[in-house]
Write a protein that holds these residues in place. Sequence first.
Motif, PDB file in Angstrom:
ATOM      1  N   UNK A  18       0.489  -1.680  -0.063  1.00 24.00           N
ATOM      2  CA  UNK A  18       0.115   0.080  -0.229  1.00 24.00           C
ATOM      3  C   UNK A  18       1.267   1.268   0.282  1.00 24.00           C
ATOM      4  N   UNK A  19       1.473   0.914   0.099  1.00 23.65           N
ATOM      5  CA  UNK A  19       3.002   2.404   0.258  1.00 23.65           C
ATOM      6  C   UNK A  19       2.638   2.910  -1.122  1.00 23.65           C
ATOM      7  N   UNK A  20       2.827   4.425  -1.255  1.00 24.76           N
ATOM      8  CA  UNK A  20       2.704   5.910  -2.481  1.00 24.76           C
ATOM      9  C   UNK A  20       3.321   5.508  -2.944  1.00 24.76           C
ATOM     10  N   UNK A  21       3.134   5.955  -4.403  1.00 25.88           N
ATOM     11  CA  UNK A  21       4.418   5.751  -5.642  1.00 25.88           C
ATOM     12  C   UNK A  21       4.535   3.495  -5.839  1.00 25.88           C
ATOM     13  N   UNK A  22       5.930   3.928  -6.672  1.00 26.90           N
ATOM     14  CA  UNK A  22       6.003   2.986  -7.581  1.00 26.90           C
ATOM     15  C   UNK A  22       7.338   2.922  -7.294  1.00 26.90           C
ATOM     16  N   UNK A  23       8.113   2.385  -6.194  1.00 25.83           N
ATOM     17  CA  UNK A  23       9.726   2.700  -5.928  1.00 25.83           C
ATOM     18  C   UNK A  23       9.508   0.842  -5.278  1.00 25.83           C
ATOM     19  N   UNK A  24      10.624   0.556  -5.547  1.00 23.20           N
ATOM     20  CA  UNK A  24      10.405  -0.892  -4.906  1.00 23.20           C
ATOM     21  C   UNK A  24      11.043  -0.748  -3.133  1.00 23.20           C
ATOM     22  N   UNK A  25       9.956  -1.613  -2.486  1.00 24.24           N
ATOM     23  CA  UNK A  25       9.638  -1.041  -0.789  1.00 24.24           C
ATOM     24  C   UNK A  25      10.300  -2.721  -0.667  1.00 24.24           C
ATOM     25  N   UNK A  26      11.070  -2.568   0.717  1.00 29.99           N
ATOM     26  CA  UNK A  26      12.178  -3.584   1.291  1.00 29.99           C
ATOM     27  C   UNK A  26      11.434  -3.878   3.401  1.00 29.99           C
ATOM     28  N   UNK A  27      11.673  -4.573   3.719  1.00 34.24           N
ATOM     29  CA  UNK A  27      12.000  -4.693   4.175  1.00 34.24           C
ATOM     30  C   UNK A  27      12.723  -6.607   5.132  1.00 34.24           C
ATOM     31  N   UNK A  28      12.723  -5.883   5.967  1.00 36.98           N
ATOM     32  CA  UNK A  28      14.029  -6.872   6.953  1.00 36.98           C
ATOM     33  C   UNK A  28      13.149  -7.797   7.962  1.00 36.98           C
ATOM     34  N   UNK A  29      13.299  -9.068   8.229  1.00 32.89           N
ATOM     35  CA  UNK A  29      12.883  -9.697   9.021  1.00 32.89           C
ATOM     36  C   UNK A  29      13.944 -10.290  10.299  1.00 32.89           C
TER      37      UNK A  29
END
Length: 77
Positions: A18-29
């Motif tokens: 749901x993040x705005x824009x069309x940039x690749x999102x990343x998360x660390x777990x």
Amino acid sequence: MENSQLVAIISRLDAMMKAAGDEVQSRRFEKDGQERGFVTYDPASGTFELEELASHQKFEFDNIDLTAMEIYDLLDY
């Protein structure tokens, strides 16, 4: 009753989608302070990529549920 880890994982993945824009999102777990996986979400293709940091294996998913279950297994290991 303990909070569901799966719900927390899905919430984080959903926020990536749901993040705005069309940039690749990343998360660390991580678990117990140790990073276990790195997830990216590409909004252009609608796919998640999970990298298991211990083995450097990468997996691609087009389904949030499958991604969440794989992360859950990775953190539960």
